[in-house]
Design a protein around this motif. Structure first.
Motif, PDB file in Angstrom:
ATOM      1  N   GLY A 165      -3.308  25.098  -7.835  1.00 51.96           N
ATOM      2  CA  GLY A 165      -4.397  24.152  -8.075  1.00 51.96           C
ATOM      3  C   GLY A 165      -4.753  23.388  -6.825  1.00 51.96           C
ATOM      4  N   ASP A 166      -5.689  22.463  -6.963  1.00 51.12           N
ATOM      5  CA  ASP A 166      -6.168  21.653  -5.851  1.00 51.12           C
ATOM      6  C   ASP A 166      -5.570  20.258  -5.941  1.00 51.12           C
ATOM      7  OD1 ASP A 166      -7.818  23.674  -4.825  1.00 51.12           O
ATOM      8  OD2 ASP A 166      -9.426  23.145  -6.210  1.00 51.12           O
ATOM      9  N   TYR A 167      -5.147  19.738  -4.800  1.00 48.75           N
ATOM     10  CA  TYR A 167      -4.484  18.446  -4.724  1.00 48.75           C
ATOM     11  C   TYR A 167      -5.077  17.622  -3.593  1.00 48.75           C
ATOM     12  CZ  TYR A 167      -1.179  20.807  -7.717  1.00 48.75           C
ATOM     13  OH  TYR A 167      -0.621  21.490  -8.757  1.00 48.75           O
ATOM     14  N   LYS A 168      -4.835  16.297  -3.649  1.00 48.10           N
ATOM     15  CA  LYS A 168      -5.270  15.425  -2.567  1.00 48.10           C
ATOM     16  C   LYS A 168      -4.197  14.374  -2.302  1.00 48.10           C
ATOM     17  CE  LYS A 168      -8.102  12.692  -5.773  1.00 48.10           C
ATOM     18  NZ  LYS A 168      -9.488  12.325  -6.088  1.00 48.10           N
ATOM     19  N   VAL A 169      -4.169  13.911  -1.063  1.00 47.85           N
ATOM     20  CA  VAL A 169      -3.284  12.832  -0.660  1.00 47.85           C
ATOM     21  C   VAL A 169      -4.177  11.611  -0.476  1.00 47.85           C
ATOM     22  CG1 VAL A 169      -1.611  12.027   1.038  1.00 47.85           C
ATOM     23  CG2 VAL A 169      -1.757  14.472   0.495  1.00 47.85           C
ATOM     24  N   VAL A 170      -3.818  10.515  -1.144  1.00 43.77           N
ATOM     25  CA  VAL A 170      -4.677   9.333  -1.213  1.00 43.77           C
ATOM     26  C   VAL A 170      -3.931   8.108  -0.694  1.00 43.77           C
ATOM     27  CG1 VAL A 170      -5.914   7.813  -2.819  1.00 43.77           C
ATOM     28  CG2 VAL A 170      -5.894  10.283  -3.210  1.00 43.77           C
ATOM     29  N   LEU A 171      -4.646   7.277   0.052  1.00 49.05           N
ATOM     30  CA  LEU A 171      -4.141   5.971   0.448  1.00 49.05           C
ATOM     31  C   LEU A 171      -4.548   4.986  -0.648  1.00 49.05           C
ATOM     32  CD1 LEU A 171      -2.819   4.291   2.745  1.00 49.05           C
ATOM     33  CD2 LEU A 171      -5.140   3.846   3.554  1.00 49.05           C
ATOM     34  N   VAL A 172      -3.568   4.431  -1.362  1.00 50.20           N
ATOM     35  CA  VAL A 172      -3.830   3.489  -2.455  1.00 50.20           C
ATOM     36  C   VAL A 172      -3.514   2.091  -1.916  1.00 50.20           C
ATOM     37  CG1 VAL A 172      -3.309   2.849  -4.835  1.00 50.20           C
ATOM     38  CG2 VAL A 172      -3.261   5.260  -4.153  1.00 50.20           C
ATOM     39  N   ARG A 173      -4.580   1.354  -1.637  1.00 55.55           N
ATOM     40  CA  ARG A 173      -4.455   0.057  -0.960  1.00 55.55           C
ATOM     41  C   ARG A 173      -4.109  -1.064  -1.945  1.00 55.55           C
ATOM     42  NH1 ARG A 173      -7.154   0.603   4.082  1.00 55.55           N
ATOM     43  NH2 ARG A 173      -8.261   2.579   4.177  1.00 55.55           N
ATOM     44  N   TYR A 174      -3.140  -1.874  -1.532  1.00 55.07           N
ATOM     45  CA  TYR A 174      -2.797  -3.067  -2.291  1.00 55.07           C
ATOM     46  C   TYR A 174      -3.712  -4.202  -1.843  1.00 55.07           C
ATOM     47  CZ  TYR A 174      -0.344  -7.155  -3.978  1.00 55.07           C
ATOM     48  OH  TYR A 174      -0.047  -8.331  -4.600  1.00 55.07           O
ATOM     49  N   MET A 175      -4.268  -4.929  -2.790  1.00 56.59           N
ATOM     50  CA  MET A 175      -5.121  -6.088  -2.489  1.00 56.59           C
ATOM     51  C   MET A 175      -4.339  -7.346  -2.820  1.00 56.59           C
ATOM     52  SD  MET A 175      -8.645  -4.518  -3.987  1.00 56.59           S
ATOM     53  CE  MET A 175      -7.811  -3.685  -5.334  1.00 56.59           C
ATOM     54  N   PRO A 176      -4.042  -8.170  -1.792  1.00 58.09           N
ATOM     55  CA  PRO A 176      -3.258  -9.387  -2.035  1.00 58.09           C
ATOM     56  C   PRO A 176      -4.046 -10.400  -2.864  1.00 58.09           C
ATOM     57  CG  PRO A 176      -4.001  -9.296   0.247  1.00 58.09           C
ATOM     58  CD  PRO A 176      -4.397  -7.996  -0.393  1.00 58.09           C
ATOM     59  N   PRO A 177      -3.361 -11.414  -3.368  1.00 54.97           N
ATOM     60  CA  PRO A 177      -4.031 -12.408  -4.212  1.00 54.97           C
ATOM     61  C   PRO A 177      -5.216 -13.067  -3.505  1.00 54.97           C
ATOM     62  CG  PRO A 177      -1.653 -12.696  -4.303  1.00 54.97           C
ATOM     63  CD  PRO A 177      -1.923 -11.680  -3.235  1.00 54.97           C
ATOM     64  N   THR A 194       0.855  -1.194   0.000  1.00 54.13           N
ATOM     65  CA  THR A 194       0.000   0.000   0.000  1.00 54.13           C
ATOM     66  C   THR A 194       0.889   1.242   0.000  1.00 54.13           C
ATOM     67  OG1 THR A 194      -1.802  -1.128   1.124  1.00 54.13           O
ATOM     68  CG2 THR A 194      -1.720   1.262   1.373  1.00 54.13           C
ATOM     69  N   PHE A 195       0.449   2.282  -0.705  1.00 52.58           N
ATOM     70  CA  PHE A 195       1.228   3.521  -0.721  1.00 52.58           C
ATOM     71  C   PHE A 195       0.323   4.738  -0.583  1.00 52.58           C
ATOM     72  CE2 PHE A 195       0.404   2.456  -5.175  1.00 52.58           C
ATOM     73  CZ  PHE A 195      -0.007   3.656  -5.739  1.00 52.58           C
ATOM     74  N   VAL A 196       0.937   5.861  -0.229  1.00 51.77           N
ATOM     75  CA  VAL A 196       0.242   7.145  -0.253  1.00 51.77           C
ATOM     76  C   VAL A 196       0.758   7.904  -1.460  1.00 51.77           C
ATOM     77  CG1 VAL A 196      -0.277   7.332   2.203  1.00 51.77           C
ATOM     78  CG2 VAL A 196       1.894   8.196   1.357  1.00 51.77           C
ATOM     79  N   ALA A 197      -0.135   8.674  -2.071  1.00 50.25           N
ATOM     80  CA  ALA A 197       0.248   9.402  -3.282  1.00 50.25           C
ATOM     81  C   ALA A 197      -0.449  10.744  -3.324  1.00 50.25           C
ATOM     82  CB  ALA A 197      -0.115   8.593  -4.521  1.00 50.25           C
TER      83      ALA A 197
END
Length: 135
Positions: A74-86, A22-25
């Protein structure tokens, strides 16, 4: 000039921390797909998933430092991008859509020529955590 943004987390009770991978972006506010151009990103606890380490989860508490490059107004957001395991069907990876619930912060970069106190106050009120959580 690039600056650092610190993202911290602390899970308690039955809330499970994110999976490894999982990462933040940082995205532009209008982005709605995880494949949209990321401005910056950082993995919470490593880029690879290993179910043998901590059951495939990140630690209950932690932080990452995200390098935030200079941005256009401009407008920005910080998002948690979740990794889904197999899963049992062998499907894995990242969801295609950015869910509203995964947006953990929002902010606005103002052009220098409109950086008046009244404008800053209005933008602060619009992007403050209190106003975001009230939606």
């Amino acid at each position: 000039e690039a600056r650092r943004m610190r993202v911290r987390w602390h899970y308690t009770g039955s809330a499970a921390p994110p999976t490894q991978g999982t990462f933040v972006a940082i995205y532009r506010r209008e982005a709605n797909m995880t494949s949209d151009d990321k401005i910056a990103s950082e993995y919470l606890c490593g880029a690879h998933y290993d179910a043998q380490i901590n059951s495939g989860r990140c630690a209950l508490t932690g932080s990452v430092s995200l390098l935030r490059p200079p941005l256009e107004a401009g407008d920005y957001k910080v998002v948690l991008v979740r990794y889904m395991p197999p899963n049992p069907l062998g499907q894995w990876g990242y969801g295609a859509l950015i869910a509203d619930a995964d947006t953990i912060a929002a902010y606005t970069v103002l052009p220098v020529d409109v950086c008046l106190p009244s404008v800053r106050r209005r933008v602060f009120n619009r992007t403050s955590p209190l106003s975001q959580l009230a939606v």
